[in-house]
Design an enzyme around this catalytic site. Structure first.
Site, PDB file in Angstrom:
ATOM      1  CE  LYS A 282      -8.675  11.554  -4.476  1.00 44.35           C
ATOM      2  NZ  LYS A 282      -7.134  11.053  -4.764  1.00 44.35           N
TER       3      LYS A 282
ATOM      4  NE  ARG B  72      -2.076   5.603  -3.766  1.00 47.05           N
ATOM      5  CZ  ARG B  72      -2.542   6.846  -3.575  1.00 47.05           C
ATOM      6  NH1 ARG B  72      -3.174   7.166  -2.335  1.00 47.05           N
ATOM      7  NH2 ARG B  72      -2.712   7.628  -4.701  1.00 47.05           N
TER       8      ARG B  72
ATOM      9  CE1 TYR C 230     -26.426   6.032  24.646  1.00 47.77           C
ATOM     10  CE2 TYR C 230     -25.573   7.344  22.939  1.00 47.77           C
ATOM     11  CZ  TYR C 230     -26.698   6.513  23.364  1.00 47.77           C
ATOM     12  OH  TYR C 230     -27.796   6.215  22.472  1.00 47.77           O
TER      13      TYR C 230
ATOM     14  CG  MET D 141     -26.266   7.627  14.808  1.00 45.68           C
ATOM     15  SD  MET D 141     -27.716   6.234  14.466  1.00 45.68           S
ATOM     16  CE  MET D 141     -27.011   4.892  14.948  1.00 45.68           C
TER      17      MET D 141
HETATM   18  C1  LIG Z   1      -6.189  12.201  -4.708  1.00 42.42           C
HETATM   19  C2  LIG Z   1      -5.372  12.362  -5.687  1.00 42.42           C
HETATM   20  C3  LIG Z   1      -4.736  13.704  -6.051  1.00 42.42           C
HETATM   21  C4  LIG Z   1      -5.177  14.750  -5.483  1.00 42.42           C
HETATM   22  O1  LIG Z   1      -4.491  14.769  -4.495  1.00 42.42           O
HETATM   23  P1  LIG Z   1      -4.695  16.134  -3.302  1.00 42.42           P
HETATM   24  O2  LIG Z   1      -3.707  15.920  -2.342  1.00 42.42           O
HETATM   25  O3  LIG Z   1      -6.161  16.241  -2.864  1.00 42.42           O
HETATM   26  O4  LIG Z   1      -4.426  17.403  -4.079  1.00 42.42           O
HETATM   27  C5  LIG Z   1      -3.954  13.705  -7.243  1.00 42.42           C
HETATM   28  N1  LIG Z   1      -3.563  12.447  -7.950  1.00 42.42           N
HETATM   29  C6  LIG Z   1      -3.940  11.308  -7.430  1.00 42.42           C
HETATM   30  C7  LIG Z   1      -3.358  10.046  -8.095  1.00 42.42           C
HETATM   31  C8  LIG Z   1      -4.489  11.187  -6.447  1.00 42.42           C
HETATM   32  O5  LIG Z   1      -5.271   9.848  -5.975  1.00 42.42           O
END
Ligand SMILES: *Cc1c(COP(=O)(O)O)cnc(C)c1O
Length: 346
Positions: free
Chosen positions: A35, A130, A244, A292
């Site tokens: 992801k 969640r 800055y 930046m």
């Molecule tokens: C992001 C995620 C993972 C991977 O988690 P890591 O800590 O990066 O290994 C696995 N399962 C779900 C549901 C996630 O959201």
């Protein structure tokens, strides 16, 4: 050229996947979470590398990411969508053969009505509050769902990076209860869970950060090097200020290097007056605020100033850099900007 060079060692990513695979038993299949564009490293390149290494199950957050991974992998590997089946997702799920992880009865209804017979998984909430169905909701639909043969049933651990945390055992127990007697593949563990005892591994694991060299997988290979060119050198006399807000003042003669990269490239402002870059083995402190597009570094200690300084590399991984800025390796990786010249090894 004034852009930084981001070198991504795909062999190291594959090595990490194999190492995580070895941590779990032969009855456990190791998936790959790609992801957020493969945690910032390029989901297409990473997914192709891991498919070659043997991964057959890929996980992304949303269908648009799934589309990119499908394009890179072609038909064959399974691609699972953590956010499930949202309104507007149906065409992509269907056309690209994506597998939504259903999170609620609403999503279940949408999926069964829009795409009867299309593969799906189920995400359960074992206590993180969640995503996923809660125990009561699941109990109401479990029989109906199991009759359709879900591709897998998963849940996610909230505290797996702390092996001694009581939440781990609590969630394991909750997941076991909700999946008791089910005849389908089960998955609970991301990277942190792979490092817990075998009771957490089930049929499929879902490592993400460990593939990319991040904590809590301490022994991971580090696939990322980020090297920034020095655009200008400046000699300061005592009392002169840098950057800055004049937040750093030279207390002696100083040589300041200005490198080309800044918070627009994911090198966040919290690194100002905190972090360091490396000239080979020598750490050189960031002085003044991060701009930046520019960062200023005190290179007074160097007898020879090189053309580039490294902000990520063998001496400083994503978690080391994150620690100086009060964040985590995940955030450093996924913030890496699009301006770098990206070089892939492998
Ligand atoms: C992001 C995620 C993972 C991977 O988690 P890591 O800590 O990066 O290994 C696995 N399962 C779900 C549901 C996630 O959201």
């Amino acid at each position: 050229m004034a852009t930084g060079t981001l070198t991504i060692d795909l062999n190291a990513v594959a090595e990490n996947w194999r190492a995580l695979d070895r941590l779990t038993g032969s009855g456990t299949e190791t998936g790959a979470v790609v992801k957020a564009d493969g945690y910032g490293l390029g989901s297409g390149r990473v997914a192709r590398t891991l498919a070659k290494a043997g991964a057959r199950k890929f996980f992304v957050a949303v269908v648009e990411e799934g589309a990119a991974v499908r394009q890179a992998l072609g038909e064959g590997p399974e691609i699972f969508i953590f956010s499930g089946h949202m309104a507007g997702d149906t065409d992509m799920i269907s056309d690209l053969g994506l597998v939504p992880m259903i999170n609620s009865v609403d999503q279940l209804t949408r999926h069964f009505e829009a795409l009867p017979g299309h593969p799906f998984g189920i995400q359960l909430d074992s206590g993180m509050n969640r995503l996923g169905m809660e125990p009561g909701e699941w109990a109401a639909v479990a029989e109906l769902v199991m009759a359709q043969g879900p591709a897998m049933v998963i849940s996610h651990l909230a505290c797996a990076d702390e092996p001694g945390h009581p939440m781990n055992g609590f969630q394991l127990e909750a997941f076991r209860k909700m999946t008791e007697g089910l005849d389908c593949p089960l998955s609970l563990s991301a990277t942190g869970g792979c490092l817990l005892d075998p009771g957490y591994h089930f049929d499929i694991t879902r490592p993400g950060i460990g593939l990319y060299g991040g904590q809590p997988f301490d022994t991971a290979s580090k696939p990322v090097q980020l090297s920034l060119p020095i655009v200008q050198l400046r000699e300061l006399v005592p009392g002169e200020a840098v950057g800055y807000g004049n937040t750093w003042i030279a207390d002696g003669p100083a040589t300041i290097a200005t490198v080309s990269a800044g918070y627009a490239d994911g090198l966040i402002r919290a690194m100002g007056n905190q972090g360091q870059l490396y000239a080979d083995d020598t750490p050189c402190p960031i002085v003044g605020r991060v701009s930046m597009d520019l960062i200023t570094i005190d290179v007074s200690a160097l007898s020879h100033v090189p053309s580039h300084l490294d902000i990520l590399g063998p001496h400083q991984g994503v978690d080391d850099l994150a620690a100086t800025a009060g964040t985590i390796g995940y955030e450093i990786l996924t913030s890496l900007g699009q301006r770098y010249n990206r070089r892939y090894i492998g």
